[in-house]
Design a protein around this motif. Structure first.
Motif, PDB file in Angstrom:
ATOM      1  N   HIS A  54      -5.213   3.818   7.870  1.00 55.37           N
ATOM      2  CA  HIS A  54      -5.871   3.518   6.589  1.00 55.37           C
ATOM      3  C   HIS A  54      -5.394   4.458   5.497  1.00 55.37           C
ATOM      4  N   ALA A  57      -1.845   3.677   4.508  1.00 57.06           N
ATOM      5  CA  ALA A  57      -1.740   2.470   3.686  1.00 57.06           C
ATOM      6  C   ALA A  57      -2.063   2.748   2.230  1.00 57.06           C
ATOM      7  N   HIS A  58      -2.906   3.735   1.991  1.00 51.57           N
ATOM      8  CA  HIS A  58      -3.281   4.091   0.616  1.00 51.57           C
ATOM      9  C   HIS A  58      -2.327   5.110  -0.010  1.00 51.57           C
ATOM     10  N   GLY A  72       3.093   3.982   9.210  1.00 47.18           N
ATOM     11  CA  GLY A  72       2.055   2.979   9.425  1.00 47.18           C
ATOM     12  C   GLY A  72       2.425   1.994  10.522  1.00 47.18           C
ATOM     13  N   TYR A  84       0.268  -3.476  10.680  1.00 50.25           N
ATOM     14  CA  TYR A  84       0.072  -2.618   9.517  1.00 50.25           C
ATOM     15  C   TYR A  84       0.213  -3.415   8.222  1.00 50.25           C
ATOM     16  N   GLN A  88      -2.797  -4.042   5.604  1.00 57.28           N
ATOM     17  CA  GLN A  88      -2.644  -3.441   4.283  1.00 57.28           C
ATOM     18  C   GLN A  88      -2.860  -4.483   3.188  1.00 57.28           C
ATOM     19  N   THR A  92      -5.945  -4.303   0.596  1.00 57.85           N
ATOM     20  CA  THR A  92      -5.657  -4.203  -0.836  1.00 57.85           C
ATOM     21  C   THR A  92      -6.481  -5.227  -1.614  1.00 57.85           C
TER      22      THR A  92
END
Length: 315
Positions: A54, A57-58, A72, A84, A88, A92
């Motif tokens: 997580h 991904a950010h 990821g 992943y 993601q 998002t």
């Protein structure tokens, strides 16, 4: 917003070490029913790996998108069998419109129903489950791990999925190693029990990590025209509980700050909290924070209220 390389280097090392230690314990315990405890332990480490994915991904861990994507894919696809790229994209869209019944995939009426409107329009299994979904929520979470694996494999059919070849190969490698290793060490009966316990607890842990954040908070519709601040704050909930809760939830207990600053490294969220809360209070924007059990209670109460029209109609 400054990066925390030491924090993430430590966290990655600890999570990787625990993940590896779990499989070493699995090999050493061998043909024994004590493997059930190993399965529970590995469910927790899988959850921690997911929380690490997580943050990747950010873009909280590495400044480079390429490095974030590579890491990821390794921790998500290869490590725990979670696509992943698929996750993601889904996450998002959630961040862009949290708790919006038309745009947030996390409140889509799949099995559970999140609004009265969804309940009234429901058919089939969601309608059947919806009547008593508050009581079925935690039992259904035992299937969430399996659901994530299936959704990850299905995502490989989408042309829009980036790095489809790499995603597919790494997912295949995960399942071959995971299933092959379990059935190589355990006889069929114990292997099946191990897999069921492991995936069930993995699903419950993930659900208990994400459910406190938004479930039970206002569900938005097309009629709600909110600015960015209110859209993020009014649909999110922070969870108190100190270091233990912070570790268990991977820092997502500071959900309001995370939604306002999704690229902010996890350990910095608590530093931003006083500033965010003060700003919200100055604007008269409700800032919700409660304990972990209370957050689950609010989520279950909301699910039960959503199912009320279905129970009344049946009667």
């Amino acid at each position: 917003m400054e990066r925390r390389p030491v924090y993430y280097a430590t966290r990655i090392s600890v999570v990787t070490g625990l993940f590896a230690a779990g499989w070493v314990a699995f090999a050493l315990v061998g043909d024994s029913w004590w493997q059930i405890l190993v399965a529970v332990f590995q469910a927790v480490t899988f959850g921690q790996v997911a929380l690490l994915a997580h943050d990747l991904a950010h873009g909280q861990v590495f400044p480079s998108r390429r490095n974030s994507a590579i890491a990821g894919l390794l921790v998500g696809n290869l490590g725990i069998g979670l696509s992943y790229g698929w996750w993601q994209d889904k996450h998002t869209r959630h961040h862009a419109n949290p708790n919006h019944e038309d745009h947030d995939p996390d409140v889509a009426p799949d099995v559970l129903l999140w609004s009265i409107k969804q309940a009234e329009a429901s058919r089939g299994l969601p309608r059947l489950i919806g009547r008593w979904q508050a009581f079925l929520f935690f039992p259904l979470l035992t299937l969430e791990g399996l659901n994530l694996h299936i959704s990850s494999v299905r995502a490989l059919r989408r042309d829009s999925l980036k790095n489809r070849m790499a995603e597919g190969l790494l997912l295949l490698a995960h399942f071959v190693i995971y299933l092959g290793g379990v059935f190589a060490v355990l006889p069929v009966g114990k292997a099946v029990v191990f897999l069921l316990v492991h995936q069930a607890f993995f699903g419950v842990y993930l659900g208990c990590t994400f459910a406190p954040n938004h479930k039970g908070m206002p569900v938005l519709t097309a009629e709600d025209e909110l600015d960015f601040l209110r859209r993020q704050v009014l649909t999110s909930r922070n969870v108190r509980g100190g270091r233990v809760v912070n570790t268990a939830l991977g820092g997502l207990n500071y959900q309001i700050e995370h939604h306002l600053f999704p690229g902010m490294p996890t350990p910095n969220l608590r530093k931003a909290q006083p500033l965010v809360r003060e700003h919200c209070e100055s604007l008269g924007v409700a800032y919700v924070e409660c304990g972990l059990l209370a957050s689950w209670g609010q989520a279950m109460k909301h699910l039960h209220e959503v199912g009320a029209p279905l129970r009344a109609r049946r009667g």
